[in-house]
Design a protein around this motif. Structure first.
Motif, PDB file in Angstrom:
ATOM      1  N   ALA A  14      33.249  14.082 -16.734  1.00  0.00           N
ATOM      2  CA  ALA A  14      34.147  12.933 -16.541  1.00  0.00           C
ATOM      3  C   ALA A  14      35.190  13.202 -15.461  1.00  0.00           C
ATOM      4  O   ALA A  14      36.094  12.383 -15.260  1.00  0.00           O
ATOM      5  CB  ALA A  14      34.834  12.596 -17.869  1.00  0.00           C
ATOM      6  N   LEU A  15      35.070  14.310 -14.769  1.00  0.00           N
ATOM      7  CA  LEU A  15      36.032  14.702 -13.737  1.00  0.00           C
ATOM      8  C   LEU A  15      36.344  13.537 -12.791  1.00  0.00           C
ATOM      9  O   LEU A  15      35.439  12.968 -12.168  1.00  0.00           O
ATOM     10  CB  LEU A  15      35.468  15.882 -12.938  1.00  0.00           C
ATOM     11  N   ALA A  16      37.634  13.197 -12.686  1.00  0.00           N
ATOM     12  CA  ALA A  16      38.053  12.050 -11.873  1.00  0.00           C
ATOM     13  C   ALA A  16      38.858  12.447 -10.645  1.00  0.00           C
ATOM     14  O   ALA A  16      38.958  11.668  -9.695  1.00  0.00           O
ATOM     15  CB  ALA A  16      38.872  11.079 -12.726  1.00  0.00           C
ATOM     16  N   THR A  17      39.474  13.624 -10.650  1.00  0.00           N
ATOM     17  CA  THR A  17      40.221  14.094  -9.479  1.00  0.00           C
ATOM     18  C   THR A  17      39.268  14.207  -8.295  1.00  0.00           C
ATOM     19  O   THR A  17      38.152  14.712  -8.425  1.00  0.00           O
ATOM     20  CB  THR A  17      40.869  15.453  -9.772  1.00  0.00           C
ATOM     21  N   THR A  18      39.700  13.727  -7.136  1.00  0.00           N
ATOM     22  CA  THR A  18      38.828  13.718  -5.969  1.00  0.00           C
ATOM     23  C   THR A  18      39.357  14.634  -4.872  1.00  0.00           C
ATOM     24  O   THR A  18      40.558  14.882  -4.768  1.00  0.00           O
ATOM     25  CB  THR A  18      38.699  12.294  -5.393  1.00  0.00           C
ATOM     26  N   ALA A  19      38.440  15.125  -4.069  1.00  0.00           N
ATOM     27  CA  ALA A  19      38.783  15.860  -2.850  1.00  0.00           C
ATOM     28  C   ALA A  19      38.025  15.201  -1.704  1.00  0.00           C
ATOM     29  O   ALA A  19      36.796  15.122  -1.726  1.00  0.00           O
ATOM     30  CB  ALA A  19      38.416  17.329  -2.974  1.00  0.00           C
ATOM     31  N   THR A  20      38.773  14.712  -0.718  1.00  0.00           N
ATOM     32  CA  THR A  20      38.198  13.953   0.391  1.00  0.00           C
ATOM     33  C   THR A  20      38.349  14.734   1.678  1.00  0.00           C
ATOM     34  O   THR A  20      39.394  15.346   1.933  1.00  0.00           O
ATOM     35  CB  THR A  20      38.927  12.591   0.522  1.00  0.00           C
ATOM     36  N   ARG A  21      37.304  14.713   2.495  1.00  0.00           N
ATOM     37  CA  ARG A  21      37.345  15.393   3.788  1.00  0.00           C
ATOM     38  C   ARG A  21      38.430  14.804   4.686  1.00  0.00           C
ATOM     39  O   ARG A  21      38.562  13.596   4.822  1.00  0.00           O
ATOM     40  CB  ARG A  21      35.994  15.247   4.484  1.00  0.00           C
TER      41      ARG A  21
ATOM     42  N   GLY B  90      31.214  11.128 -14.641  1.00  0.00           N
ATOM     43  CA  GLY B  90      30.024  11.018 -15.472  1.00  0.00           C
ATOM     44  C   GLY B  90      28.815  11.691 -14.863  1.00  0.00           C
ATOM     45  O   GLY B  90      27.857  12.024 -15.575  1.00  0.00           O
ATOM     46  N   ASP B  91      28.831  11.900 -13.541  1.00  0.00           N
ATOM     47  CA  ASP B  91      27.714  12.579 -12.888  1.00  0.00           C
ATOM     48  C   ASP B  91      27.725  14.073 -13.212  1.00  0.00           C
ATOM     49  O   ASP B  91      28.787  14.679 -13.359  1.00  0.00           O
ATOM     50  CB  ASP B  91      27.779  12.392 -11.372  1.00  0.00           C
ATOM     51  N   ALA B  92      26.544  14.661 -13.284  1.00  0.00           N
ATOM     52  CA  ALA B  92      26.419  16.059 -13.688  1.00  0.00           C
ATOM     53  C   ALA B  92      26.871  17.034 -12.604  1.00  0.00           C
ATOM     54  O   ALA B  92      27.222  18.170 -12.892  1.00  0.00           O
ATOM     55  CB  ALA B  92      24.980  16.362 -14.084  1.00  0.00           C
ATOM     56  N   GLY B  93      26.836  16.626 -11.343  1.00  0.00           N
ATOM     57  CA  GLY B  93      27.219  17.518 -10.251  1.00  0.00           C
ATOM     58  C   GLY B  93      28.372  16.948  -9.458  1.00  0.00           C
ATOM     59  O   GLY B  93      29.031  15.994  -9.859  1.00  0.00           O
ATOM     60  N   GLY B  94      28.608  17.562  -8.303  1.00  0.00           N
ATOM     61  CA  GLY B  94      29.575  17.008  -7.374  1.00  0.00           C
ATOM     62  C   GLY B  94      30.979  17.561  -7.456  1.00  0.00           C
ATOM     63  O   GLY B  94      31.896  17.020  -6.837  1.00  0.00           O
TER      64      GLY B  94
END
Length: 400
Positions: free
Chosen positions: A146-153, A187-191
């Motif tokens: 459920a990780l929601a924190t993002t890292a953007t290039r 919700g995605d398993a990777g990334g």
């Protein structure tokens, strides 16, 4: 498959010295502060760690290259249990969460430059760290996907945005290992990707220190915001999008080291109960001769010995380089619940003394309850254990 229960002479010697050190040096310090180090009194940490270094028991889990004693997990199980006899014992030995787990992760994954910058100071007790993964609902918790924190290039690196909470040791930490999503959606398993973020980064701010039942983790538990937090490419720990896989490198062993430390707490509670049962009389007999008290004491001995057995089995699996996912889940679930039972029984045996501040049991009691939630609640582990067991049964059936 051969599993031995013999303790190497070197490990036994470190454990003996740890036992003496905790009894003579650490427990008096614990009593003086009532085990409350959430505010992070830095002089206390420095004083304890200098004493541990002088006693030759400092950093038992870290490789010799980084100034540690280089014990494998089976060796750590013996020494960490001895350290756990005091709530401040692991802090003194520099093997407390979250630093201990972060040291292991850095040893395995970090680049040479990252090790020099972060691991060396952490292993020496000159730095502190935190692991920023858990988020407020609906973000990552018992379900990390459920990780929601993002890292953007961005030019020259990454921008991290998100909110974390219950980040242990964040108050006063020198850096964080932050989990952020670099691809996919919650919700995605990777990334996921891990980033090393220095605490003086203006984009990383502690919002508050959370008031919790437990008080014995140095620096407490904090809510942390990453707001346009920019880091360079050299802040990426490991490879991009491989953060969930790396998390297992940390979490499996870290669950076991939690069990080791808390098993020391259970042993201390049982020792207090045994001493009280021997010295206190009721109805014309010592408590130790009353059948119901004997059952409480016996059940706690069973829980301690069984906990140690399942823990050592899981550690052996990990030391052999196996995934050990099933055995670490079993050990974490059983030990966390057994420790609670042992401390609860000790309080019952000691009666009014047990809930007073005249004995340390009330302090131990408040500390062990959260262990059934830390590193995955018992319910999540039971779900995973059942899934693996069913999958194994289906594979056996298909092979027939």
């Amino acid at each position: 498959m051969t599993i031995g229960f013999e303790i190497e002479d070197r490990v036994a010697d470190i454990a003996r010295r740890t036992t003496d050190f905790v009894r003579d040096v650490v427990i008096p310090e614990e009593l003086a502060c009532d085990g409350n180090v959430h505010t992070g009194p830095e002089p206390l940490r420095r004083r304890l760690q200098e004493a541990a270094r002088a006693a030759g028991v400092f950093a038992p889990h870290v490789g010799a290259e980084w100034g540690g004693l280089g014990l494998d997990l089976c060796g750590q199980a013996v020494v960490f249990e001895a350290a756990g006899h005091s709530l401040l014992g692991p802090l003194a030995l520099n093997c407390a969460a979250p630093d201990e787990g972060n040291m292991h992760l850095l040893e395995v994954i970090a680049t040479g430059e990252q090790k020099q910058r972060h691991l060396r100071g952490l292993a020496a007790g000159e730095m502190r760290s935190c692991f920023a993964m858990t988020e407020p609902s609906p973000g990552a918790g018992s379900d990390p996907r459920a990780l929601a924190t993002t890292a953007t290039r961005v030019d020259g690196g990454w921008r991290i945005d998100g909110r974390k909470w219950f980040i242990s040791g964040a108050h006063g930490a020198d850096f964080a290992i932050c989990m952020a999503r670099t691809s996919g959606s919650p919700g995605d398993a990777g990334g996921a990707t891990m980033f090393l973020v220095d605490a003086d980064n203006p984009g990383m701010k502690i919002v508050r220190n959370i008031d919790t039942l437990d008080q014995g983790l140095f620096g407490g538990h904090s809510e942390v915001v990453f707001d346009r937090c920019e880091v360079g490419d050299d802040a990426v720990l490991g490879e991009v999008n491989e953060g969930f896989r790396y998390a297992q490198v940390r979490l499996g062993p870290a669950r076991m080291t939690h069990c080791m430390r808390w098993l020391g707490v259970a042993r201390r509670a049982q020792d207090i109960a045994l001493e009280r049962a021997a010295e206190r009389s009721a109805f014309g007999k010592p408590l130790a001769e009353l059948g119901m008290v004997q059952q409480l004491l016996a059940d706690s001995e069973i829980d301690i010995e069984t906990s140690r057995a399942v823990l050592w089995r899981a550690c052996w699996e990990l030391d052999q380089g196996r995934s050990a996912a099933q055995h670490t889940s079993i050990a974490k679930t059983y030990v966390s619940e057994a420790v609670n039972r042992v401390v609860d029984r000790a309080v019952q045996v000691c009666g009014a003394l047990g809930i007073s501040r005249d004995a340390p049991l009330s302090r131990l009691y408040r500390e062990v309850r959260p262990f059934r939630i830390y590193d995955g609640p018992s319910e999540t582990h039971r779900w995973a254990i059942a899934k693996r067991a069913v999958r194994t049964a289906q594979e056996r059936r298909a092979a027939r």
